[in-house]
Design a protein around this motif. Structure first.
Motif, PDB file in Angstrom:
ATOM      1  N   ALA A   1      24.453  79.868 -24.547  1.00 50.34           N
ATOM      2  CA  ALA A   1      25.629  80.174 -23.732  1.00 50.34           C
ATOM      3  C   ALA A   1      25.520  81.544 -23.069  1.00 50.34           C
ATOM      4  O   ALA A   1      25.987  81.731 -21.941  1.00 50.34           O
ATOM      5  CB  ALA A   1      26.891  80.098 -24.582  1.00 50.34           C
ATOM      6  N   ARG A   2      24.888  82.481 -23.740  1.00 52.06           N
ATOM      7  CA  ARG A   2      24.773  83.829 -23.202  1.00 52.06           C
ATOM      8  C   ARG A   2      23.946  83.857 -21.909  1.00 52.06           C
ATOM      9  O   ARG A   2      24.046  84.802 -21.125  1.00 52.06           O
ATOM     10  CB  ARG A   2      24.141  84.765 -24.237  1.00 52.06           C
ATOM     11  CG  ARG A   2      22.789  84.302 -24.761  1.00 52.06           C
ATOM     12  CD  ARG A   2      22.003  85.444 -25.403  1.00 52.06           C
ATOM     13  NE  ARG A   2      21.620  86.428 -24.412  1.00 52.06           N
ATOM     14  CZ  ARG A   2      21.803  87.726 -24.547  1.00 52.06           C
ATOM     15  NH1 ARG A   2      22.364  88.207 -25.633  1.00 52.06           N
ATOM     16  NH2 ARG A   2      21.414  88.549 -23.585  1.00 52.06           N
ATOM     17  N   ALA A   3      23.141  82.809 -21.674  1.00 53.13           N
ATOM     18  CA  ALA A   3      22.272  82.773 -20.495  1.00 53.13           C
ATOM     19  C   ALA A   3      22.942  82.122 -19.292  1.00 53.13           C
ATOM     20  O   ALA A   3      22.291  81.928 -18.256  1.00 53.13           O
ATOM     21  CB  ALA A   3      20.974  82.025 -20.828  1.00 53.13           C
ATOM     22  N   LYS A   4      24.220  81.792 -19.383  1.00 53.91           N
ATOM     23  CA  LYS A   4      24.898  81.048 -18.310  1.00 53.91           C
ATOM     24  C   LYS A   4      24.776  81.743 -16.954  1.00 53.91           C
ATOM     25  O   LYS A   4      24.413  81.122 -15.951  1.00 53.91           O
ATOM     26  CB  LYS A   4      26.365  80.842 -18.654  1.00 53.91           C
ATOM     27  CG  LYS A   4      27.148  80.003 -17.635  1.00 53.91           C
ATOM     28  CD  LYS A   4      28.564  79.744 -18.131  1.00 53.91           C
ATOM     29  CE  LYS A   4      29.301  78.750 -17.229  1.00 53.91           C
ATOM     30  NZ  LYS A   4      29.697  79.342 -15.943  1.00 53.91           N
ATOM     31  N   ALA A   5      25.064  83.026 -16.899  1.00 54.77           N
ATOM     32  CA  ALA A   5      25.013  83.738 -15.621  1.00 54.77           C
ATOM     33  C   ALA A   5      23.602  83.755 -15.055  1.00 54.77           C
ATOM     34  O   ALA A   5      23.401  83.562 -13.842  1.00 54.77           O
ATOM     35  CB  ALA A   5      25.530  85.163 -15.792  1.00 54.77           C
ATOM     36  N   ALA A   6      22.616  83.957 -15.906  1.00 51.70           N
ATOM     37  CA  ALA A   6      21.231  83.978 -15.439  1.00 51.70           C
ATOM     38  C   ALA A   6      20.817  82.619 -14.910  1.00 51.70           C
ATOM     39  O   ALA A   6      20.141  82.514 -13.876  1.00 51.70           O
ATOM     40  CB  ALA A   6      20.299  84.413 -16.574  1.00 51.70           C
ATOM     41  N   VAL A   7      21.219  81.556 -15.599  1.00 49.26           N
ATOM     42  CA  VAL A   7      20.884  80.205 -15.144  1.00 49.26           C
ATOM     43  C   VAL A   7      21.585  79.897 -13.833  1.00 49.26           C
ATOM     44  O   VAL A   7      20.994  79.321 -12.910  1.00 49.26           O
ATOM     45  CB  VAL A   7      21.248  79.173 -16.231  1.00 49.26           C
ATOM     46  CG1 VAL A   7      21.080  77.750 -15.697  1.00 49.26           C
ATOM     47  CG2 VAL A   7      20.378  79.375 -17.470  1.00 49.26           C
ATOM     48  N   GLU A   8      22.838  80.284 -13.714  1.00 48.60           N
ATOM     49  CA  GLU A   8      23.577  80.037 -12.462  1.00 48.60           C
ATOM     50  C   GLU A   8      22.923  80.737 -11.286  1.00 48.60           C
ATOM     51  O   GLU A   8      22.974  80.227 -10.153  1.00 48.60           O
ATOM     52  CB  GLU A   8      25.021  80.501 -12.622  1.00 48.60           C
ATOM     53  CG  GLU A   8      25.854  79.587 -13.500  1.00 48.60           C
ATOM     54  CD  GLU A   8      27.266  80.099 -13.709  1.00 48.60           C
ATOM     55  OE1 GLU A   8      28.168  79.270 -13.908  1.00 48.60           O
ATOM     56  OE2 GLU A   8      27.458  81.339 -13.691  1.00 48.60           O
ATOM     57  N   SER A   9      22.286  81.876 -11.534  1.00 45.56           N
ATOM     58  CA  SER A   9      21.634  82.610 -10.450  1.00 45.56           C
ATOM     59  C   SER A   9      20.371  81.919  -9.960  1.00 45.56           C
ATOM     60  O   SER A   9      19.894  82.200  -8.855  1.00 45.56           O
ATOM     61  CB  SER A   9      21.309  84.036 -10.889  1.00 45.56           C
ATOM     62  OG  SER A   9      20.265  84.039 -11.852  1.00 45.56           O
ATOM     63  N   SER A  10      19.821  81.002 -10.778  1.00 45.63           N
ATOM     64  CA  SER A  10      18.573  80.331 -10.403  1.00 45.63           C
ATOM     65  C   SER A  10      18.785  78.876 -10.003  1.00 45.63           C
ATOM     66  O   SER A  10      17.824  78.194  -9.647  1.00 45.63           O
ATOM     67  CB  SER A  10      17.573  80.393 -11.566  1.00 45.63           C
ATOM     68  OG  SER A  10      18.021  79.625 -12.666  1.00 45.63           O
ATOM     69  N   CYS A  11      20.040  78.386 -10.070  1.00 46.17           N
ATOM     70  CA  CYS A  11      20.331  76.974  -9.802  1.00 46.17           C
ATOM     71  C   CYS A  11      21.566  76.851  -8.918  1.00 46.17           C
ATOM     72  O   CYS A  11      22.373  77.782  -8.823  1.00 46.17           O
ATOM     73  CB  CYS A  11      20.578  76.215 -11.108  1.00 46.17           C
ATOM     74  SG  CYS A  11      19.241  76.330 -12.306  1.00 46.17           S
ATOM     75  N   THR A  12      21.709  75.697  -8.311  1.00 42.19           N
ATOM     76  CA  THR A  12      22.907  75.439  -7.502  1.00 42.19           C
ATOM     77  C   THR A  12      23.863  74.479  -8.177  1.00 42.19           C
ATOM     78  O   THR A  12      25.027  74.395  -7.801  1.00 42.19           O
ATOM     79  CB  THR A  12      22.516  74.868  -6.123  1.00 42.19           C
ATOM     80  OG1 THR A  12      21.749  73.661  -6.316  1.00 42.19           O
ATOM     81  CG2 THR A  12      21.683  75.859  -5.338  1.00 42.19           C
ATOM     82  N   ALA A  13      23.413  73.739  -9.188  1.00 44.42           N
ATOM     83  CA  ALA A  13      24.262  72.771  -9.875  1.00 44.42           C
ATOM     84  C   ALA A  13      25.231  73.489 -10.812  1.00 44.42           C
ATOM     85  O   ALA A  13      24.947  74.593 -11.285  1.00 44.42           O
ATOM     86  CB  ALA A  13      23.406  71.787 -10.674  1.00 44.42           C
ATOM     87  N   PRO A  14      26.377  72.880 -11.111  1.00 45.45           N
ATOM     88  CA  PRO A  14      27.294  73.453 -12.101  1.00 45.45           C
ATOM     89  C   PRO A  14      26.605  73.583 -13.458  1.00 45.45           C
ATOM     90  O   PRO A  14      25.833  72.706 -13.852  1.00 45.45           O
ATOM     91  CB  PRO A  14      28.434  72.430 -12.167  1.00 45.45           C
ATOM     92  CG  PRO A  14      28.343  71.652 -10.893  1.00 45.45           C
ATOM     93  CD  PRO A  14      26.891  71.632 -10.513  1.00 45.45           C
TER      94      PRO A  14
END
Length: 223
Positions: free
Chosen positions: A197-210
């Protein structure tokens, strides 16, 4: 005492140290009225990986933890719900659910429910490889129960969990984001472990999907 002031006693059952903080953070933000307590057995994750399957011994231990949790009581009353936070034990948790008189949640089921609302191509990110096959099967079964045919695209964030265990959260998040970047064309991405869960922001920065996290979804569903 109003319904908004009532305190519920919720048992959180963990197999990884790294799941404790994100679980409590989600409750603090989205259900602060709940009183949460922790049962932690880190040998479960080790033994699950060593055994390669959910054998009867692991099933029994998962059930015994639920029995212990249900027996807990104090000034916040008797335990009124159980949330497991480790994603590698789905079938064993389902066996507990069948015989438990209080709500019991698998760690991923609420996030999977939300993901299925987004579409039929679901991305899944995991850092604990023994969880991958079990989570894929769980998601496919949930879709089939709803009459949906889906595709599950799973990526393993290699070396992310060891980085987190040695205190390198930045590397953990970066490796999770790098893995998720390969999930092009999916309708939603589920970070398949509480520790992710802590990686949510980092993942959102590399993807366009919710991007969906399991602690938030689980707390909302249990509430």
């Amino acid at each position: 005492m109003s319904s908004t002031d009532r305190r519920f006693r919720i048992a959180l059952i963990h197999a990884l140290n790294e799941s404790v903080e994100p679980a409590h953070a989600a409750f603090a933000e989205h259900w602060p009225q709940a009183y949460c307590f922790d049962l932690l057995d880190t040998s479960l994750a080790v033994d699950r990986a060593d055994r390669g399957s959910l054998d009867p011994h692991i099933h029994r231990r998962i059930h015994e933890l639920a029995d212990y949790a249900r027996a807990s009581s104090g000034r916040h009353g008797q335990t009124s719900g159980i949330l497991y936070t480790c994603s590698a034990f789905g079938p064993a948790i389902d066996a507990v659910k069948q015989n438990c008189p209080i709500p019991v949640l698998r760690p991923n089921e609420a996030a999977f429910e939300k993901a299925l609302e987004y579409g039929t191509r679901i991305g899944l990110v995991v850092t604990f490889e023994p969880s991958a096959a079990a989570l894929e099967n769980e998601l496919l079964e949930m879709a089939a129960e709803r009459g949906k045919t889906i595709e599950v695209h799973t990526v393993i964030a290699e070396n992310a969990l060891p980085a987190l265990k040695r205190g390198d959260g930045e590397s953990h998040d970066r490796l999770a984001a790098q893995a998720a970047a390969g999930l092009a064309g999916v309708d939603a991405i589920v970070l398949g472990q509480f520790s992710l869960a802590r990686a949510k922001a980092a993942v959102e920065s590399s993807c366009t999907a919710p991007v969906l996290t399991t602690p938030l979804s689980a707390v909302e569903a249990l509430r």
